[in-house]
Write a protein that holds these residues in place. Structure first.
Motif, PDB file in Angstrom:
ATOM      1  N   ALA A 254       0.952  -1.229  -0.102  1.00 40.62           N
ATOM      2  CA  ALA A 254       0.108   0.029  -0.132  1.00 40.62           C
ATOM      3  C   ALA A 254       0.857   1.359  -0.061  1.00 40.62           C
ATOM      4  O   ALA A 254       0.609   2.254  -0.676  1.00 40.62           O
ATOM      5  N   ASP A 255       1.695   1.320   0.908  1.00 40.48           N
ATOM      6  CA  ASP A 255       2.784   2.415   0.974  1.00 40.48           C
ATOM      7  C   ASP A 255       3.528   2.805  -0.220  1.00 40.48           C
ATOM      8  O   ASP A 255       3.507   3.829  -1.085  1.00 40.48           O
ATOM      9  N   SER A 256       3.965   1.715  -0.923  1.00 39.87           N
ATOM     10  CA  SER A 256       5.150   1.676  -2.218  1.00 39.87           C
ATOM     11  C   SER A 256       3.908   2.081  -3.202  1.00 39.87           C
ATOM     12  O   SER A 256       4.540   2.969  -4.123  1.00 39.87           O
ATOM     13  N   LEU A 257       2.909   1.591  -3.298  1.00 35.73           N
ATOM     14  CA  LEU A 257       1.992   2.119  -4.605  1.00 35.73           C
ATOM     15  C   LEU A 257       1.305   3.340  -4.490  1.00 35.73           C
ATOM     16  O   LEU A 257       1.583   4.169  -5.430  1.00 35.73           O
ATOM     17  N   THR A 258       1.138   3.872  -3.342  1.00 34.70           N
ATOM     18  CA  THR A 258       0.616   5.143  -3.144  1.00 34.70           C
ATOM     19  C   THR A 258       1.658   6.293  -3.512  1.00 34.70           C
ATOM     20  O   THR A 258       1.720   7.078  -3.970  1.00 34.70           O
ATOM     21  N   SER A 259       2.988   5.790  -2.936  1.00 35.91           N
ATOM     22  CA  SER A 259       4.110   6.590  -3.138  1.00 35.91           C
ATOM     23  C   SER A 259       4.454   6.815  -4.557  1.00 35.91           C
ATOM     24  O   SER A 259       4.838   7.993  -5.154  1.00 35.91           O
ATOM     25  N   MET A 260       4.423   5.716  -5.349  1.00 34.13           N
ATOM     26  CA  MET A 260       4.789   5.569  -6.701  1.00 34.13           C
ATOM     27  C   MET A 260       3.790   6.598  -7.437  1.00 34.13           C
ATOM     28  O   MET A 260       4.061   7.471  -8.583  1.00 34.13           O
TER      29      MET A 260
ATOM     30  N   GLY B 181      -3.132  -2.404  -2.207  1.00 34.57           N
ATOM     31  CA  GLY B 181      -2.942  -1.110  -2.002  1.00 34.57           C
ATOM     32  C   GLY B 181      -4.247  -0.481  -1.241  1.00 34.57           C
ATOM     33  O   GLY B 181      -5.198  -1.367  -0.758  1.00 34.57           O
ATOM     34  N   VAL B 182      -4.710   0.612  -0.975  1.00 34.48           N
ATOM     35  CA  VAL B 182      -5.400   1.200  -0.044  1.00 34.48           C
ATOM     36  C   VAL B 182      -6.743   1.383  -0.878  1.00 34.48           C
ATOM     37  O   VAL B 182      -8.139   1.171  -0.235  1.00 34.48           O
TER      38      VAL B 182
ATOM     39  N   ALA C 218     -19.269  -2.140  -4.048  1.00 34.60           N
ATOM     40  CA  ALA C 218     -18.516  -1.071  -3.443  1.00 34.60           C
ATOM     41  C   ALA C 218     -17.085  -1.657  -3.106  1.00 34.60           C
ATOM     42  O   ALA C 218     -16.671  -2.824  -3.244  1.00 34.60           O
ATOM     43  N   TRP C 219     -16.020  -0.473  -3.117  1.00 32.01           N
ATOM     44  CA  TRP C 219     -14.746  -0.558  -3.087  1.00 32.01           C
ATOM     45  C   TRP C 219     -14.144   0.468  -2.207  1.00 32.01           C
ATOM     46  O   TRP C 219     -14.835   1.484  -2.151  1.00 32.01           O
ATOM     47  N   PRO C 220     -13.141   0.228  -1.577  1.00 37.67           N
ATOM     48  CA  PRO C 220     -12.692   1.504  -0.768  1.00 37.67           C
ATOM     49  C   PRO C 220     -12.330   2.663  -1.526  1.00 37.67           C
ATOM     50  O   PRO C 220     -11.716   2.537  -2.447  1.00 37.67           O
ATOM     51  N   GLY C 221     -12.874   3.715  -0.913  1.00 35.68           N
ATOM     52  CA  GLY C 221     -12.597   5.028  -1.384  1.00 35.68           C
ATOM     53  C   GLY C 221     -13.660   5.325  -2.302  1.00 35.68           C
ATOM     54  O   GLY C 221     -13.592   6.674  -2.963  1.00 35.68           O
ATOM     55  N   ARG C 222     -14.522   4.586  -2.859  1.00 39.32           N
ATOM     56  CA  ARG C 222     -15.469   4.850  -3.860  1.00 39.32           C
ATOM     57  C   ARG C 222     -16.413   6.107  -3.581  1.00 39.32           C
ATOM     58  O   ARG C 222     -16.784   7.042  -4.385  1.00 39.32           O
TER      59      ARG C 222
END
Length: 272
Positions: free
Chosen positions: A144-150, A173-174, A220-224
């Motif tokens: 999650a951290d790596s994908l968000t940072s990328m 990821g998140v 439903a998915w996170p952040g939608r």
């Protein structure tokens, strides 16, 4: 290609992955691949540089883009030495590959594109600092951290983003990758071209932004829930409201390409 090409100073990110609901829409993976190929080919012909963040699967979109850019470079009479394509690899992806494999890939890409291996915080890693690890060495939080940072790193260097497809299940990821990249573009007020007709995460976002009709069955998915606050004007892509709606629903590649180029060229003219 030369610096007089209309989009020679633009860096455009392509956000694409397989859709869970292609078959329901009467489409197949080949439709997504064809769409990405035609969009990318026209952008390259107009001088744009492409950015993608993905894996290194033999049949994945990264390989397809490598081949497309290599063919374009061979066919074009160009004097521009800048990489036409940049592929950003998050830490857990490149770290599971041998250093020799990555070095050979970089050599294959010389004069065509570049491979950017990032650390957990989204910073470029020197080749000598690359260490091969096992997939079991990475936690869900590492991913999650790596994908968000990328994705944040990408957002800092691009001028526009094109979004289509995207899984909303079995992702790392998140939130789904297409969603996070779309969210970053919207928050940065970057030009965003949303193609929802191919379904997947992009289709869900287009529906939540009232650019597509909502279907009876919704995943439903996170952040939608956060995307319903955005509207067509927030895409800032140079298209009129009816053109934005057309792009959001079309599955005709020629129509999508024409609209994307129209928006980018309008933005270019407005900034001249």
């Amino acid at each position: 290609m030369n610096y007089r090409e209309p989009l020679s100073q633009k860096v455009v990110a392509i956000s694409i992955s397989e859709s869970d609901d292609l078959a329901v829409r009467g489409l197949a993976d080949e439709h997504l691949r064809d769409a990405m190929t035609e969009i990318s080919r026209h952008l390259l012909a107009m001088g744009a540089r492409l950015v993608y963040g993905g894996d290194l699967r033999d049949n994945g979109y990264t390989r397809l883009l490598f081949e497309l850019v290599a063919r374009h470079r061979r066919d074009a009479d160009i004097g521009d030495s800048r990489p036409a394509f940049s592929n950003y690899l998050p830490w857990p992806v490149h770290s599971t590959k041998p250093r020799a494999y990555l070095s050979a890939l970089r050599e294959d890409l010389e004069g065509i594109g570049e491979l950017r291996c990032l650390d957990r915080d989204g910073r470029d890693m020197a080749e000598n600092d690359l260490v091969q690890l096992s997939p079991d060495d990475f936690t869900d939080q590492d991913w999650a951290d790596s994908l968000t940072s990328m994705r944040r790193t990408q957002t800092e260097v691009i001028d526009a983003r094109i979004v289509l497809g995207g899984r909303v299940t079995n992702f790392k990821g998140v939130m789904p990758g297409i969603a996070e990249e779309t969210e970053f573009a919207l928050e940065a007020q970057q030009p965003l071209f949303l193609l929802g007709g191919f379904g997947g995460c992009a289709g869900d976002i287009a529906a939540d932004m009232d650019l597509l009709p909502r279907t009876g069955k919704s995943t439903a998915w996170p952040g939608r829930e956060g995307f319903s606050r955005w509207r067509s004007m927030d895409l800032a892509n140079g298209l009129l409201e009816d053109e934005v709606a057309t792009l959001a629903r079309t599955v005709h590649v020629d129509e999508a390409v024409a609209l994307i180029l129209r928006g980018l060229l309008r933005l270019q003219e407005a900034s001249a």
